[in-house]
Motif scaffolding. Sequence first.
Motif, PDB file in Angstrom:
ATOM      1  N   PRO A 144       3.404   1.207  -5.606  1.00 45.53           N
ATOM      2  CA  PRO A 144       2.228   0.431  -6.025  1.00 45.53           C
ATOM      3  C   PRO A 144       1.012   1.324  -6.264  1.00 45.53           C
ATOM      4  CG  PRO A 144       3.323  -0.629  -4.177  1.00 45.53           C
ATOM      5  CD  PRO A 144       3.959   0.721  -4.323  1.00 45.53           C
ATOM      6  N   PHE A 145       0.275   1.013  -7.304  1.00 41.50           N
ATOM      7  CA  PHE A 145      -0.930   1.758  -7.680  1.00 41.50           C
ATOM      8  C   PHE A 145      -1.982   1.632  -6.585  1.00 41.50           C
ATOM      9  CE2 PHE A 145      -4.859   2.081 -10.431  1.00 41.50           C
ATOM     10  CZ  PHE A 145      -4.655   3.390 -10.846  1.00 41.50           C
ATOM     11  N   GLY A 146      -2.459   2.762  -6.119  1.00 38.87           N
ATOM     12  CA  GLY A 146      -3.534   2.769  -5.131  1.00 38.87           C
ATOM     13  C   GLY A 146      -3.090   2.643  -3.688  1.00 38.87           C
ATOM     14  N   ASN A 147      -1.781   2.637  -3.429  1.00 39.48           N
ATOM     15  CA  ASN A 147      -1.274   2.429  -2.064  1.00 39.48           C
ATOM     16  C   ASN A 147      -0.845   3.773  -1.478  1.00 39.48           C
ATOM     17  OD1 ASN A 147       0.347   1.830   0.228  1.00 39.48           O
ATOM     18  ND2 ASN A 147       0.764  -0.221  -0.589  1.00 39.48           N
ATOM     19  N   MET A 148      -1.685   4.352  -0.618  1.00 44.80           N
ATOM     20  CA  MET A 148      -1.410   5.667  -0.064  1.00 44.80           C
ATOM     21  C   MET A 148      -0.243   5.641   0.906  1.00 44.80           C
ATOM     22  SD  MET A 148      -2.571   8.582  -0.719  1.00 44.80           S
ATOM     23  CE  MET A 148      -1.541   9.971  -0.263  1.00 44.80           C
ATOM     24  N   ASN A 149      -0.075   4.573   1.656  1.00 42.23           N
ATOM     25  CA  ASN A 149       1.062   4.475   2.572  1.00 42.23           C
ATOM     26  C   ASN A 149       2.380   4.511   1.799  1.00 42.23           C
ATOM     27  OD1 ASN A 149      -0.515   4.332   4.894  1.00 42.23           O
ATOM     28  ND2 ASN A 149      -0.649   2.094   4.819  1.00 42.23           N
ATOM     29  N   ALA A 150       2.421   3.828   0.652  1.00 41.44           N
ATOM     30  CA  ALA A 150       3.627   3.822  -0.168  1.00 41.44           C
ATOM     31  C   ALA A 150       3.904   5.205  -0.742  1.00 41.44           C
ATOM     32  CB  ALA A 150       3.497   2.797  -1.292  1.00 41.44           C
ATOM     33  N   VAL A 151       2.857   5.928  -1.095  1.00 49.64           N
ATOM     34  CA  VAL A 151       3.031   7.290  -1.595  1.00 49.64           C
ATOM     35  C   VAL A 151       3.688   8.158  -0.529  1.00 49.64           C
ATOM     36  CG1 VAL A 151       1.827   9.391  -2.320  1.00 49.64           C
ATOM     37  CG2 VAL A 151       1.132   7.178  -3.258  1.00 49.64           C
ATOM     38  N   ARG A 152       3.157   8.103   0.681  1.00 50.66           N
ATOM     39  CA  ARG A 152       3.708   8.924   1.765  1.00 50.66           C
ATOM     40  C   ARG A 152       5.152   8.540   2.074  1.00 50.66           C
ATOM     41  NH1 ARG A 152       0.920  12.228   4.946  1.00 50.66           N
ATOM     42  NH2 ARG A 152      -1.284  12.589   4.474  1.00 50.66           N
ATOM     43  N   ASP A 153       5.440   7.250   2.025  1.00 51.89           N
ATOM     44  CA  ASP A 153       6.807   6.799   2.307  1.00 51.89           C
ATOM     45  C   ASP A 153       7.790   7.280   1.236  1.00 51.89           C
ATOM     46  OD1 ASP A 153       5.964   5.530   4.591  1.00 51.89           O
ATOM     47  OD2 ASP A 153       5.872   3.527   3.676  1.00 51.89           O
ATOM     48  N   ALA A 154       7.295   7.478   0.011  1.00 51.03           N
ATOM     49  CA  ALA A 154       8.169   7.870  -1.094  1.00 51.03           C
ATOM     50  C   ALA A 154       8.459   9.368  -1.128  1.00 51.03           C
ATOM     51  CB  ALA A 154       7.549   7.435  -2.425  1.00 51.03           C
ATOM     52  N   ILE A 155       7.697  10.156  -0.401  1.00 54.42           N
ATOM     53  CA  ILE A 155       7.895  11.610  -0.418  1.00 54.42           C
ATOM     54  C   ILE A 155       9.164  11.967   0.356  1.00 54.42           C
ATOM     55  CG2 ILE A 155       6.944  13.838   0.311  1.00 54.42           C
ATOM     56  CD1 ILE A 155       4.152  12.608  -0.062  1.00 54.42           C
ATOM     57  N   GLY A 156      10.033  12.737  -0.304  1.00 52.83           N
ATOM     58  CA  GLY A 156      11.280  13.157   0.324  1.00 52.83           C
ATOM     59  C   GLY A 156      11.638  14.565  -0.092  1.00 52.83           C
ATOM     60  N   PRO A 157      12.824  15.012   0.261  1.00 52.40           N
ATOM     61  CA  PRO A 157      13.224  16.391  -0.047  1.00 52.40           C
ATOM     62  C   PRO A 157      13.357  16.689  -1.532  1.00 52.40           C
ATOM     63  CG  PRO A 157      15.069  15.133   0.863  1.00 52.40           C
ATOM     64  CD  PRO A 157      13.850  14.294   1.049  1.00 52.40           C
ATOM     65  N   HIS A 158      13.463  15.645  -2.375  1.00 52.43           N
ATOM     66  CA  HIS A 158      13.602  15.860  -3.818  1.00 52.43           C
ATOM     67  C   HIS A 158      12.275  15.695  -4.562  1.00 52.43           C
ATOM     68  CE1 HIS A 158      17.903  16.051  -3.345  1.00 52.43           C
ATOM     69  NE2 HIS A 158      17.924  14.865  -2.767  1.00 52.43           N
ATOM     70  N   THR A 159      11.209  15.378  -3.856  1.00 50.54           N
ATOM     71  CA  THR A 159       9.927  15.127  -4.516  1.00 50.54           C
ATOM     72  C   THR A 159       9.291  16.428  -4.988  1.00 50.54           C
ATOM     73  OG1 THR A 159       9.593  13.212  -3.080  1.00 50.54           O
ATOM     74  CG2 THR A 159       7.685  14.009  -4.308  1.00 50.54           C
TER      75      THR A 159
END
Length: 404
Positions: free
Chosen positions: A160-175
Amino acid sequence: MIPALMPTYNRADLAFERGDGAWLWTVDGRRFLDFGAGIATSSIGHGHPHLTKVIAEQAAKVMHVSNLYRVPQAEELAARHVAASFADSVFFCNSGAEANEGMVKAVRKYHAETGHPERFHMICFEGAFHGRTLAMLSATGNEKYLAGFGPPVQGFDHVPFGNMNAVRDAIGPHTAGIMIEPVQGEGGVRPADLRFLRELRAVCDEFGLLLALDEVQTGMGRSGKLWAHQWAGIEPDVMSSAKGIGGGFPLGAILAKEKVAKYLKPGTHGTTYGGGPLACAAGNAVLDVMLAPGFLDQVDGVARLLWRGLLELAEKHPKVIEGVQGAGLLLGMKLRPEIVNSEMQAAAVAEGLLTVAAGMNVLRLAPPLIITEAEVAEALRLLDRTCLRMTPSAAPGTIQVAAK
């Protein structure tokens, strides 16, 4: 029978033969105030005397030589963009989609060359628009645009646009990086919060990711600064630009810091037309105008005047306008659900004003950056009349394009 010109667009029945500043005239003599600017592309207006003179002079000399040889116009334009931005090096191409493709390639190449080839995923945002190529359709993530073109290209994760928690949750070893428009143009003229942009810069630094900014629509003075991210006081690692960079002449660019650009060695990336003498002559002419003392201050001042006027319109026409959003001279009127933005766009045409529909039922305003206060006042007058046409209580009638 299918028309000779492939019917990929729902075109309005308007054909323009000439323009002057913020105005366009049709072949049958009707005049329109242009608050679409070729979708934020005719950045210094129509028929700008300096731009047209430079293009004509260069076209009479040499238009294309290929990138087998040095192109002095490209060398000059790159040096000027480096001097006016965060970047250390620039690659020129033809369009925004091509610039975004190259930007993603640069991010992936950086990680492959620094020992992490598994890092090739980009975090992108819901509501984004990055272009119409297969990979950029996947970066955009809109099912409507993807339909019928097979499986999406791998490597794009949406949050989601503007959601920092979602950004952090999406970061993984392939990012590998985060790709974002400072203002989502096609996605409803939604600006990213400046704090959110700063947090994205910080999280990229924290996890060793690259921050990739899509400034195809927001860049080249449209926000009141040369680049929209400058309002947040941050620097990306790599950035795409197009639209306004050539003032209407096809031109795109990838701007990058040395740590990214140095891995795009000969043979890793290229383009036939990108960075040619004619396109870069146009790009230099645009910079002549935009970097002149006081130009960007004028853009910022006129943009604030337009913003205040739109807020007044929203207050005056609450049955039509739900809110106003955007930044600089990339603004949108969020319409009420019962008001369809494409119909509002047609009503504006009937009043002599050109606008652009955007996602989330928004009517987008992106005039040339050379508009005057008087032209802003005229646009607001025409929008006021457009709102009256669209007010639900108004008597229904057929919209006719006005002759002026």
